[in-house]
Design a protein around this motif. Sequence first.
Motif, PDB file in Angstrom:
ATOM      1  N   ASP A   1       4.403   2.536   6.871  1.00  0.00           N
ATOM      2  CA  ASP A   1       4.015   1.219   6.883  1.00  0.00           C
ATOM      3  C   ASP A   1       4.404   0.176   7.930  1.00  0.00           C
ATOM      4  OD1 ASP A   1       2.665   1.715   4.329  1.00  0.00           O
ATOM      5  OD2 ASP A   1       4.318   1.185   3.215  1.00  0.00           O
ATOM      6  N   ILE A   2       4.096   0.930   9.430  1.00  0.00           N
ATOM      7  CA  ILE A   2       4.343  -0.076  10.662  1.00  0.00           C
ATOM      8  C   ILE A   2       3.207  -0.393  10.975  1.00  0.00           C
ATOM      9  CG2 ILE A   2       5.263   0.431  12.683  1.00  0.00           C
ATOM     10  CD1 ILE A   2       7.503   0.639  10.610  1.00  0.00           C
TER      11      ILE A   2
ATOM     12  N   LEU B   1      -2.031   1.570   8.408  1.00  0.00           N
ATOM     13  CA  LEU B   1      -3.011   1.994   9.227  1.00  0.00           C
ATOM     14  C   LEU B   1      -2.838   3.701   9.478  1.00  0.00           C
ATOM     15  CD1 LEU B   1      -2.544  -0.723  11.886  1.00  0.00           C
ATOM     16  CD2 LEU B   1      -4.308  -0.553  10.228  1.00  0.00           C
ATOM     17  N   GLU B   2      -4.040   4.181   9.908  1.00  0.00           N
ATOM     18  CA  GLU B   2      -3.928   5.886   9.597  1.00  0.00           C
ATOM     19  C   GLU B   2      -3.945   6.536  11.199  1.00  0.00           C
ATOM     20  OE1 GLU B   2      -3.314   7.745   7.249  1.00  0.00           O
ATOM     21  OE2 GLU B   2      -3.063   6.007   6.084  1.00  0.00           O
TER      22      GLU B   2
ATOM     23  N   GLN C   1      12.285  13.584  14.731  1.00  0.00           N
ATOM     24  CA  GLN C   1      11.273  13.020  14.159  1.00  0.00           C
ATOM     25  C   GLN C   1      11.876  12.161  12.820  1.00  0.00           C
ATOM     26  OE1 GLN C   1       8.490  16.042  12.911  1.00  0.00           O
ATOM     27  NE2 GLN C   1       7.186  15.272  14.506  1.00  0.00           N
ATOM     28  N   PHE C   2      11.279  10.955  12.566  1.00  0.00           N
ATOM     29  CA  PHE C   2      11.870  10.065  11.432  1.00  0.00           C
ATOM     30  C   PHE C   2      10.406   9.588  10.612  1.00  0.00           C
ATOM     31  CE2 PHE C   2      14.713   9.987  15.260  1.00  0.00           C
ATOM     32  CZ  PHE C   2      15.939  10.261  14.597  1.00  0.00           C
TER      33      PHE C   2
ATOM     34  N   TYR D   1       3.972   7.627  17.355  1.00  0.00           N
ATOM     35  CA  TYR D   1       3.903   7.261  16.057  1.00  0.00           C
ATOM     36  C   TYR D   1       2.674   7.634  15.488  1.00  0.00           C
ATOM     37  CZ  TYR D   1       4.895   4.761  11.624  1.00  0.00           C
ATOM     38  OH  TYR D   1       4.955   4.263  10.363  1.00  0.00           O
ATOM     39  N   ASP D   2       2.601   8.557  14.609  1.00  0.00           N
ATOM     40  CA  ASP D   2       1.586   9.089  13.831  1.00  0.00           C
ATOM     41  C   ASP D   2       1.897   9.693  12.375  1.00  0.00           C
ATOM     42  OD1 ASP D   2      -1.044   9.817  13.658  1.00  0.00           O
ATOM     43  OD2 ASP D   2      -0.650  11.952  14.609  1.00  0.00           O
ATOM     44  N   ASN D   3       1.068   9.417  11.520  1.00  0.00           N
ATOM     45  CA  ASN D   3       1.376   9.778  10.095  1.00  0.00           C
ATOM     46  C   ASN D   3       2.590   9.038   9.704  1.00  0.00           C
ATOM     47  OD1 ASN D   3      -1.273  10.869   9.750  1.00  0.00           O
ATOM     48  ND2 ASN D   3      -0.481  12.794  10.761  1.00  0.00           N
TER      49      ASN D   3
END
Length: 142
Positions: A107-108, A133-134, A102-103, A65-67
Amino acid sequence: MANELRNADFDDFAPFDFYDNFGKNFFKSMTQGSSMKTDIRENEKDYEVSAELPGLKKENISLNYDNDTLTIEGKHNVNKEKKDEKGNLIRQERSFSNTSRQFYLPDIDRDKISASYDGGVLKITLPKSESKLESGKQIPIN
């Protein structure tokens, strides 16, 4: 022309006739869809993702999970051998395939993401976060 392609009979495939089969192969692959069937449900607290990955081993599945994007990747490697009663090789087959989806799920809360894999079904819970978070996070599969 589009109706002709949709109604084309793709079952009359001749494996060694490249030029006649080129169009059939191309459009057949377009109509078959992804090999990873996925459902995503959103509720007040989280997203629940369910992906079908039959035949894959858990160690050959990767989640990231990224961006604000969940990435699911699976690798499948098959090596089959058939020998006669004397132990002579009479057939050997090898295949390798990858699948990836990819999905965008914004805001996770990355620290609370969980995943499990059982019976060919990957289940991922992605809790929603109040603050964005980034940084990226590799997700372990239980």
